[in-house]
Write an enzyme that holds these catalytic residues in place. Structure first.
Site, short mmCIF file in Angstrom:
data_model
loop_
_atom_site.label_atom_id
_atom_site.label_comp_id
_atom_site.label_asym_id
_atom_site.label_seq_id
_atom_site.Cartn_x
_atom_site.Cartn_y
_atom_site.Cartn_z
N TRP A 4 46.13 14.77 -10.63
CA TRP A 4 44.80 15.21 -10.18
C TRP A 4 43.69 14.68 -11.08
CZ3 TRP A 4 45.24 16.20 -5.46
CH2 TRP A 4 46.37 16.83 -4.96
N ASP A 54 38.64 21.53 -13.87
CA ASP A 54 39.34 21.77 -12.61
C ASP A 54 40.31 22.92 -12.87
OD1 ASP A 54 41.01 21.81 -10.43
OD2 ASP A 54 41.52 19.67 -10.48
N LYS A 72 45.32 28.67 -4.08
CA LYS A 72 46.39 29.08 -5.00
C LYS A 72 46.16 30.53 -5.44
CE LYS A 72 46.29 24.29 -6.12
NZ LYS A 72 47.45 23.79 -5.42
N1 PMP Z 1 43.33 19.84 -8.64
C1 PMP Z 1 44.47 20.50 -8.85
C2 PMP Z 1 44.80 20.96 -10.24
C3 PMP Z 1 45.33 20.76 -7.79
O1 PMP Z 1 46.48 21.41 -7.99
C4 PMP Z 1 44.98 20.32 -6.49
C5 PMP Z 1 45.82 20.61 -5.27
N2 PMP Z 1 47.06 21.01 -5.41
C6 PMP Z 1 43.78 19.62 -6.32
C7 PMP Z 1 42.98 19.41 -7.41
C8 PMP Z 1 43.37 19.10 -4.98
O2 PMP Z 1 42.95 20.17 -4.22
P1 PMP Z 1 42.54 20.05 -2.69
O3 PMP Z 1 43.80 19.85 -1.92
O4 PMP Z 1 41.86 21.36 -2.43
O5 PMP Z 1 41.62 18.89 -2.55
#
Ligand code: PMP
Length: 360
Positions: A102, A172, A196
């Site tokens: 991420w 994040d 989550k």
């Molecule tokens: N950052 C983290 C730490 C994640 O775990 C995730 C998704 N699992 C995301 C960003 C991306 O999130 P989204 O699918 O809402 O774009």
């Protein structure tokens, strides 16, 4: 079928009380004669839903008055671009800590807008640790400093914030928001997808210090400008009304169950149950270095991939689902968010013991 213990990394388990409340409100929300899904976002009744959701979140996280809470769309992934679009506007430089898939995506996106300095990375060991940070390597005039506080795929948690001086820290917190107490005032921006620890997919929460709003240049698309949403209190256009409503129920559930402090205590109990077992097993192994282990996402492996597959199947037969590790790392991963009851982790550990006995 009864409800299972759902160890999904997200979308993931929600508190049963919240689901029941949503169910009882479904056809007729508090005498309005309609579902929340059917309501105008401009109605007084919906306004009170979003206002209460924000107030509850502010109370839970102790959010200072000089921070805005925004309920946005586009997932956490949209923030990867929105942040540099809005904040990489001074020196056009930013520091990033690369702790997983991420952050790599966030880095790639930020490179479109300015100079990215990756100050540390744990990619050399499949991100199974959080790299040590040396402030001497930080960019003095960076527009911001970016971290992912919890790395969902690898199961690492950044336990200490770096000292970045006046450079705002952007975090994040998608997979650990509301899991333990944080001091919001130490951050410039905190963002998290809801799916989550907060609610259903569809809403992304952004907590942003007010002085960081209004910096984007004229080319910034209106919908990607924090100022647009801050000025309109997340009502510039139709917000994700139903996910905000459910997130509001989750926030209230947290408040009436001891708040974040109590969640943190329970999350430690749950994670320690699993880590203690992993540390004492000759069969299953945790994959993350001890000091960087996440409270929310716990990856582990058995001696080989065939046993991993057998374990995952056997667990599903016992009503414990979504234990397969992320496709990029394999093995197993138990995500134990706030709404996972301790009984779920106890059942998992009991099955791990049984499986170990049968297969060692
Ligand atoms: N950052 C983290 C730490 C994640 O775990 C995730 C998704 N699992 C995301 C960003 C991306 O999130 P989204 O699918 O809402 O774009």
């Amino acid at each position: 079928m009864d409800r299972v213990f759902n160890f999904s990394a997200g979308p993931s388990v929600l508190p049963e009380d919240v689901l029941k409340e949503a169910q009882s409100d479904l056809l007729n929300y508090k005498g309005s004669g309609m579902s929340v899904m059917e309501m105008s976002h401009r109605s007084a009744v919906y306004q009170s839903i979003i206002d209460e959701a924000e107030a509850s979140l502010r109370q839970l996280m102790n959010i200072p008055d000089n921070y805005k809470v925004l309920f946005l769309q586009g997932g956490a992934s949209t923030q990867f671009a929105m942040l540099p679009l809005n904040l990489m506007v001074g020196s056009k430089k930013a520091d990033y800590v690369n702790t997983g898939a991420w952050t790599k995506k966030a880095i790639a996106e930020a490179k479109k807008f300015g100079e990215v300095n990756v100050v540390a990375s744990s990619e050399d060991a499949t991100f199974n640790y959080v790299p040590k940070l040396d402030p001497a390597t930080f960019t003095k005039d960076a527009d911001y400093f970016y971290i992912a506080s919890n790395n969902t795929i690898y199961g690492t948690l950044m336990k200490e914030l770096p000292d970045t001086g006046d450079v705002p820290i952007i975090a994040d917190m998608s997979s650990n928001i509301l899991s333990e107490e944080v001091d919001v005032s130490k951050y410039g921006v905190i963002f998290a997808g809801a799916q989550k620890n907060m609610g259903p997919a569809g809403v992304t929460v952004v907590i942003i210090r007010e002085d960081l709003i209004g910096k984007a240049d004229g080319a910034c698309p209106t919908m990607l400008n924090y100022e647009t949403h801050a000025k309109a209190n997340s009502m510039f256009n139709t917000p994700p009304t139903y996910p905000i409503y459910v997130a509001g129920l989750v926030f209230k559930w947290l408040l009436s169950n001891g708040g974040i402090k109590e969640m943190e205590r329970k999350n430690n109990v749950k994670a320690n149950l699993l880590y203690d077992y992993l540390d004492n097993s000759d069969f299953f192994k945790g994959t993350v270095v001890k000091e960087d282990r996440s409270l929310m996402n716990i990856p582990f492996v058995s001696p080989n991939a065939d046993l991993d597959a057998a374990f995952i199947k056997g667990a599903a037969d016992k009503g414990m689902v979504n234990l397969k590790g992320h496709r990029s790392v394999g093995g197993m991963r138990a995500s134990v968010y706030n709404a996972m009851p301790v009984e779920g982790v106890e059942a998992l550990v009991a099955y791990m013991k049984e499986f170990e006995e049968a297969n060692k």
